[in-house]
Design a protein around this motif. Structure first.
Motif, PDB file in Angstrom:
ATOM      1  N   UNK A 133       0.879  -1.254  -0.132  1.00 52.26           N
ATOM      2  CA  UNK A 133       0.037  -0.013   0.001  1.00 52.26           C
ATOM      3  C   UNK A 133       1.032   1.302   0.059  1.00 52.26           C
ATOM      4  N   UNK A 134       1.978   1.198   0.745  1.00 57.18           N
ATOM      5  CA  UNK A 134       2.792   2.383   0.867  1.00 57.18           C
ATOM      6  C   UNK A 134       3.527   2.625  -0.516  1.00 57.18           C
ATOM      7  N   UNK A 135       3.880   1.428  -1.111  1.00 51.49           N
ATOM      8  CA  UNK A 135       4.566   1.444  -2.484  1.00 51.49           C
ATOM      9  C   UNK A 135       3.556   2.109  -3.365  1.00 51.49           C
ATOM     10  N   UNK A 136       2.534   1.630  -3.391  1.00 48.72           N
ATOM     11  CA  UNK A 136       1.483   2.328  -4.436  1.00 48.72           C
ATOM     12  C   UNK A 136       1.225   3.772  -4.144  1.00 48.72           C
ATOM     13  N   UNK A 137       1.241   4.179  -3.047  1.00 47.56           N
ATOM     14  CA  UNK A 137       1.040   5.453  -2.990  1.00 47.56           C
ATOM     15  C   UNK A 137       2.110   6.462  -3.434  1.00 47.56           C
ATOM     16  N   UNK A 138       3.341   6.102  -3.161  1.00 40.11           N
ATOM     17  CA  UNK A 138       4.417   6.777  -3.524  1.00 40.11           C
ATOM     18  C   UNK A 138       4.725   6.842  -5.053  1.00 40.11           C
ATOM     19  N   UNK A 139       4.198   5.602  -5.704  1.00 41.09           N
ATOM     20  CA  UNK A 139       4.225   5.414  -6.971  1.00 41.09           C
ATOM     21  C   UNK A 139       3.194   6.227  -7.858  1.00 41.09           C
ATOM     22  N   UNK A 140       2.201   6.376  -6.905  1.00 40.13           N
ATOM     23  CA  UNK A 140       1.082   7.177  -7.665  1.00 40.13           C
ATOM     24  C   UNK A 140       0.970   8.598  -7.795  1.00 40.13           C
ATOM     25  N   UNK A 141      -0.141   9.328  -8.084  1.00 38.63           N
ATOM     26  CA  UNK A 141      -0.241  10.638  -8.591  1.00 38.63           C
ATOM     27  C   UNK A 141       0.240  11.523  -7.409  1.00 38.63           C
ATOM     28  N   UNK A 142      -0.468  11.279  -6.076  1.00 37.18           N
ATOM     29  CA  UNK A 142      -0.440  12.201  -5.111  1.00 37.18           C
ATOM     30  C   UNK A 142       1.149  11.945  -4.312  1.00 37.18           C
ATOM     31  N   UNK A 143       1.680  10.878  -4.434  1.00 37.51           N
ATOM     32  CA  UNK A 143       3.151  10.503  -3.788  1.00 37.51           C
ATOM     33  C   UNK A 143       3.906  11.361  -4.773  1.00 37.51           C
ATOM     34  N   UNK A 144       3.935  11.348  -6.061  1.00 37.32           N
ATOM     35  CA  UNK A 144       4.655  11.716  -7.107  1.00 37.32           C
ATOM     36  C   UNK A 144       4.572  13.550  -6.797  1.00 37.32           C
ATOM     37  N   UNK A 145       3.328  13.765  -6.675  1.00 36.65           N
ATOM     38  CA  UNK A 145       2.924  15.136  -6.255  1.00 36.65           C
ATOM     39  C   UNK A 145       4.118  15.781  -5.208  1.00 36.65           C
ATOM     40  N   UNK A 146       4.378  14.990  -4.132  1.00 31.35           N
ATOM     41  CA  UNK A 146       5.065  15.466  -2.788  1.00 31.35           C
ATOM     42  C   UNK A 146       6.510  15.566  -3.518  1.00 31.35           C
ATOM     43  N   UNK A 147       7.070  14.567  -4.153  1.00 36.44           N
ATOM     44  CA  UNK A 147       8.242  14.462  -4.950  1.00 36.44           C
ATOM     45  C   UNK A 147       8.594  15.597  -5.744  1.00 36.44           C
TER      46      UNK A 147
END
Length: 345
Positions: A133-147
């Motif tokens: 679940x954590x991997x999916x978040x950071x790979x997804x749109x919102x995680x990438x937005x933070x990056x």
């Protein structure tokens, strides 16, 4: 006189031709990233630095990056990996990345909360039920937005590499409900969010360097600590703690970061090779972290030195209810849309 002038001009032209030829053949190093318009793989040297030991998923992932990049480039790209803070440490690695003195670093996300509150995500209580679940978040749109919010610093977020979910140990009692923590002092990584969590649970918190934690637990400086299974087992905390609660309440995750100018200075062929290294390194680091934690839990059970309790779904809900004020406050700071996306994974 005219003859001498012609000879002088001819000699000058030859010198300029040789100078230009020499400049054209010079090899760029240290990830300079110049010449992105050129064809073929660029000849560069890439430095990857991190602060942990060689026997960690982080280091294994970095070595995989090196292997893939050097192989795919037929050795034109050299990759140097620096573990154990041997190049830069926690306090100065980000600044040196910004300066392009190193091309990739892997800081704990807790070190980035001052750059953007979104990096508090791993410390949000009970937000992710699994590594996947954590991997999916950071790979997804919102995680990438933070990056992407780091781009103002000249830094590009590439991927999340996990350490895993954290669990709690202590020397006082089995932790099964929020009230059990009342009056205890718990070592954390530090940061306002973690301090607020333990204050809400009636416990004090202390930020103690990881290398000094075993002694602090042994001497009773703190009653307990929170960490991944692999960290608990490898540092032998079960020797100086009586109880361990399997909670998964917060996480330790790393951000693979690169320098924006370095990245943009790569031509398409070179960039594709480096990206493949990033992808393969990420895959291995994630697989290694899961295996390491699974193996560590099995060893802790076999050791039999610590009483292990796992929270039930109902007990977790009780913790969530107690921590609701913290959740609401920090959801505002991080962004409700981001929290909702993380919960959906």
């Amino acid at each position: 006189m005219k003859k001498m002038k012609k000879l002088f001009l001819g000699a000058l032209a030859l010198v300029m031709m040789f100078t230009l030829a020499a400049c054209g053949n010079s090899e760029k190093t240290e990830g300079s990233g110049s010449g992105a318009e050129s064809d073929g793989v660029q000849e560069i040297t890439i430095k990857i630095a991190h602060v942990v030991a060689e026997n960690t998923p982080k280091h294994q992932g970095a070595l995989k990056m090196k292997e893939v990049i050097e192989k795919e480039s037929d050795g034109k790209i050299k990759v140097q990996v620096y573990p154990n803070s041997s190049l830069f440490g926690d306090k100065d690695e980000y600044q040196n990345l910004v300066a392009n003195n190193v091309q990739f670093i892997l800081p704990d996300m807790s070190k980035l909360v001052g750059n953007d509150p979104g990096f508090n995500i791993p410390a949000m209580p009970f937000l992710f039920e699994s590594d996947e679940a954590a991997n999916a978040f950071w790979d997804g749109e919102k995680g990438q937005e933070i990056f992407k919010r780091l781009e103002k610093d000249g830094v590009l977020g590439m991927a999340m590499w996990p350490n895993g979910a954290k669990h709690m140990t202590n020397d006082k009692k089995a932790i099964k409900k929020p009230g059990d923590l009342d009056g205890m002092k718990i070592r954390t990584q530090g940061g306002q969010l973690l301090e607020a969590i333990y204050a809400e649970l009636g416990a004090g918190s202390a930020s103690i360097p990881f290398g000094e934690l075993y002694t602090a637990l042994q001497q009773g400086t703190v009653d307990g600590q929170e960490n991944t299974f692999s960290n608990i087992e490898s540092k032998k905390f079960d020797e100086v703690q009586k109880y361990m609660t399997i909670m998964g309440h917060t996480r330790v995750d790393y951000a693979l970061l690169t320098n924006t100018k370095f990245w943009e200075g790569l031509n398409d062929e070179t960039k594709a090779i480096v990206q493949k290294g990033v992808d393969e390194g990420t895959k291995l680091a994630r697989e290694s972290a899961k295996k390491l934690n699974d193996d560590a839990l099995a060893k802790l059970k076999d050791n039999g030195q610590v009483e292990i309790n796992e929270l039930s779904d109902a007990e977790i809900e009780e913790f969530k209810k107690t921590l609701e004020p913290i959740y609401n406050e920090w959801a505002e700071k991080i962004g409700k849309d981001i929290i909702e996306d993380a919960e959906s994974k």
